[in-house]
Design a protein around this motif. Structure first.
Motif, mmCIF file in Angstrom:
data_model
loop_
_atom_site.group_PDB
_atom_site.id
_atom_site.type_symbol
_atom_site.label_atom_id
_atom_site.label_comp_id
_atom_site.label_asym_id
_atom_site.label_seq_id
_atom_site.Cartn_x
_atom_site.Cartn_y
_atom_site.Cartn_z
ATOM 1 N N UNK A 57 -7.921 -77.853 9.562
ATOM 2 C CA UNK A 57 -8.313 -78.157 10.996
ATOM 3 C C UNK A 57 -7.294 -78.395 12.220
ATOM 4 N N UNK A 58 -7.560 -78.201 13.351
ATOM 5 C CA UNK A 58 -6.436 -78.258 14.252
ATOM 6 C C UNK A 58 -6.946 -78.830 15.357
ATOM 7 N N UNK A 59 -6.227 -80.116 15.992
ATOM 8 C CA UNK A 59 -6.883 -81.037 16.813
ATOM 9 C C UNK A 59 -5.979 -80.672 18.176
ATOM 10 N N UNK A 60 -6.338 -80.780 19.401
ATOM 11 C CA UNK A 60 -5.957 -80.634 20.577
ATOM 12 C C UNK A 60 -6.608 -81.618 21.708
ATOM 13 N N UNK A 61 -5.661 -82.328 22.314
ATOM 14 C CA UNK A 61 -6.043 -83.467 23.408
ATOM 15 C C UNK A 61 -5.485 -83.397 24.385
ATOM 16 N N UNK A 62 -5.730 -83.732 25.471
ATOM 17 C CA UNK A 62 -5.225 -83.832 26.761
ATOM 18 C C UNK A 62 -5.142 -85.453 27.100
ATOM 19 N N UNK A 63 -4.042 -85.943 27.740
ATOM 20 C CA UNK A 63 -3.991 -87.334 28.208
ATOM 21 C C UNK A 63 -3.481 -87.535 29.499
ATOM 22 N N UNK A 78 -4.489 -83.609 8.621
ATOM 23 C CA UNK A 78 -5.044 -83.599 6.963
ATOM 24 C C UNK A 78 -6.176 -84.768 6.903
ATOM 25 N N UNK A 79 -7.451 -83.898 6.534
ATOM 26 C CA UNK A 79 -8.647 -84.407 6.396
ATOM 27 C C UNK A 79 -8.677 -85.454 5.459
ATOM 28 N N UNK A 80 -7.732 -85.430 4.295
ATOM 29 C CA UNK A 80 -7.655 -86.308 3.372
ATOM 30 C C UNK A 80 -7.070 -87.631 3.677
ATOM 31 N N UNK A 81 -5.973 -87.647 4.321
ATOM 32 C CA UNK A 81 -5.302 -88.671 5.028
ATOM 33 C C UNK A 81 -5.623 -89.252 6.395
ATOM 34 N N UNK A 82 -6.132 -88.228 7.138
ATOM 35 C CA UNK A 82 -6.239 -88.688 8.554
ATOM 36 C C UNK A 82 -5.121 -88.422 9.416
ATOM 37 N N UNK A 83 -3.944 -88.057 8.777
ATOM 38 C CA UNK A 83 -2.744 -87.774 9.530
ATOM 39 C C UNK A 83 -2.745 -86.693 10.229
ATOM 40 N N UNK A 84 -2.303 -86.447 11.582
ATOM 41 C CA UNK A 84 -2.134 -85.397 12.393
ATOM 42 C C UNK A 84 -0.712 -85.102 12.526
ATOM 43 N N UNK A 85 -0.247 -83.995 12.250
ATOM 44 C CA UNK A 85 1.160 -83.548 12.716
ATOM 45 C C UNK A 85 1.395 -82.084 13.078
ATOM 46 N N UNK A 86 2.305 -82.041 14.036
ATOM 47 C CA UNK A 86 2.517 -80.680 14.502
ATOM 48 C C UNK A 86 3.946 -80.227 13.926
ATOM 49 N N UNK A 87 4.240 -80.943 12.860
ATOM 50 C CA UNK A 87 5.727 -80.625 12.203
ATOM 51 C C UNK A 87 5.544 -79.622 11.276
ATOM 52 N N UNK A 88 4.311 -79.848 10.279
ATOM 53 C CA UNK A 88 4.143 -79.153 9.009
ATOM 54 C C UNK A 88 3.945 -77.696 9.617
ATOM 55 N N UNK A 89 4.519 -76.778 8.600
ATOM 56 C CA UNK A 89 4.313 -75.301 9.022
ATOM 57 C C UNK A 89 3.195 -75.006 7.963
ATOM 58 N N UNK A 90 2.028 -74.629 8.488
ATOM 59 C CA UNK A 90 0.840 -74.113 7.614
ATOM 60 C C UNK A 90 0.852 -72.745 7.105
ATOM 61 N N UNK A 91 1.687 -71.962 7.813
ATOM 62 C CA UNK A 91 1.816 -70.671 7.123
ATOM 63 C C UNK A 91 0.490 -69.857 6.709
ATOM 64 N N UNK A 92 -0.675 -70.081 7.642
ATOM 65 C CA UNK A 92 -1.643 -69.640 7.212
ATOM 66 C C UNK A 92 -1.855 -68.171 7.869
ATOM 67 N N UNK A 93 -0.800 -67.518 8.120
ATOM 68 C CA UNK A 93 -0.536 -66.115 8.783
ATOM 69 C C UNK A 93 -1.415 -65.945 9.987
ATOM 70 N N UNK A 94 -1.916 -66.892 10.937
ATOM 71 C CA UNK A 94 -2.682 -66.602 12.000
ATOM 72 C C UNK A 94 -2.059 -67.360 13.302
ATOM 73 N N UNK A 95 -0.592 -67.218 13.141
ATOM 74 C CA UNK A 95 0.115 -68.183 14.208
ATOM 75 C C UNK A 95 -0.190 -67.596 15.799
ATOM 76 N N UNK A 96 -0.496 -66.282 15.958
ATOM 77 C CA UNK A 96 -0.708 -65.883 17.241
ATOM 78 C C UNK A 96 -2.145 -66.218 17.841
ATOM 79 N N UNK A 97 -3.099 -66.059 16.494
ATOM 80 C CA UNK A 97 -4.500 -66.347 16.913
ATOM 81 C C UNK A 97 -4.604 -67.795 17.285
ATOM 82 N N UNK B 31 -2.265 -92.560 15.974
ATOM 83 C CA UNK B 31 -1.032 -92.854 15.931
ATOM 84 C C UNK B 31 -0.108 -91.656 16.589
ATOM 85 N N UNK B 32 -0.583 -90.470 16.126
ATOM 86 C CA UNK B 32 0.150 -89.335 16.337
ATOM 87 C C UNK B 32 -0.043 -89.004 17.810
ATOM 88 N N UNK B 33 -1.137 -89.236 18.450
ATOM 89 C CA UNK B 33 -1.347 -88.837 19.931
ATOM 90 C C UNK B 33 -0.746 -90.327 20.839
#
Lengths: 174, 57
Positions: A57-63, A78-97, B31-33
């Protein structure tokens, strides 16, 4: 003649619609992207990346930051922990998409907020470079619609391919 | 001789499928945002917003 016109009219309209649609879709470059879901306010977006690593799951937001400047944040949820990160490399082979989907989200948001300036910066220099690669990759598609500037060496300048920027500002052309 | 202006159409961004849904959560106070917001504030304070360049375009 009237009956014939009544019978044939809708068929001609449908045929013209198909011809026009085909012409329009062939004139636009087809970029694969994911469908996204947005809140009613259209400040927050979600979509799912689907690939060998599963569904992410990917989240994007404007502020709103100041005036008409909106920061754009994006990350994996991360739906298990609720954490959001743009540091993780998901390697889902869909970067351009994924990058194309982000471009569509920005396109959508700026369609509603036509005078918005969008500020983009990754959480790390590596992430900022990834966004830069995205801008480079879709430059041809973005150019007719967007102005993009980058920050480098203590100044903002017109985005140029091949330069490394610390952050970006983009807005819809009028 | 003047350069010949290209008549080739530039590819345009295809309109995306965005579905408005009340199932999308709000991450405003995540917290991330919040951190992204603080980083953006700090950067914009340092770099400023180049209104001259923006208005020129």
């Amino acid at each position: 003649v009237v009956n014939l016109r009544r019978a044939v009219g809708p068929a001609i309209t449908a045929a013209m619609y198909i011809i026009c649609s085909a012409f329009l879709s062939s004139s636009m470059l087809q970029l694969p992207f994911y469908s996204s879901y947005a809140t009613k306010s259209q400040f927050e977006y979600e979509f799912e990346s689907i690939g060998p690593k599963g569904t992410i799951k990917k989240i994007a937001r404007f502020r709103l930051e100041e005036g008409n400047v909106y920061s754009f944040g994006f990350g994996d949820l991360d739906e298990a922990t609720g954490d959001v990160s743009d540091i993780v490399v998901s390697n889902n082979q869909d970067r351009d998409k994924v990058l194309a989907t982000l471009a569509h989200i920005i396109y959508h948001f700026t369609g509603n907020m036509s005078n918005a300036l969008i500020f983009i910066q990754g959480s790390t220099p590596a992430r900022t470079r990834l966004y830069q690669q995205g801008i480079n990759k879709f430059k041809l598609q973005l150019e007719p619609e967007f102005e993009i500037i980058g920050y480098q060496n203590y100044k903002w300048e017109t985005f140029t391919t091949g330069k490394n920027y610390e952050a970006f500002l983009g807005w819809r052309k009028v | 001789m003047a350069a010949k202006k290209s008549t080739k159409k530039k590819p345009r961004l295809q309109k995306g499928k965005i579905i408005i849904s009340d199932k999308v959560d709000s991450y405003e106070n995540h917290p991330y945002f919040i951190k992204k917001h603080e980083d953006a504030q700090a950067f914009l304070k340092k770099a400023g917003i180049p209104w001259d360049l923006i208005n020129k375009k």
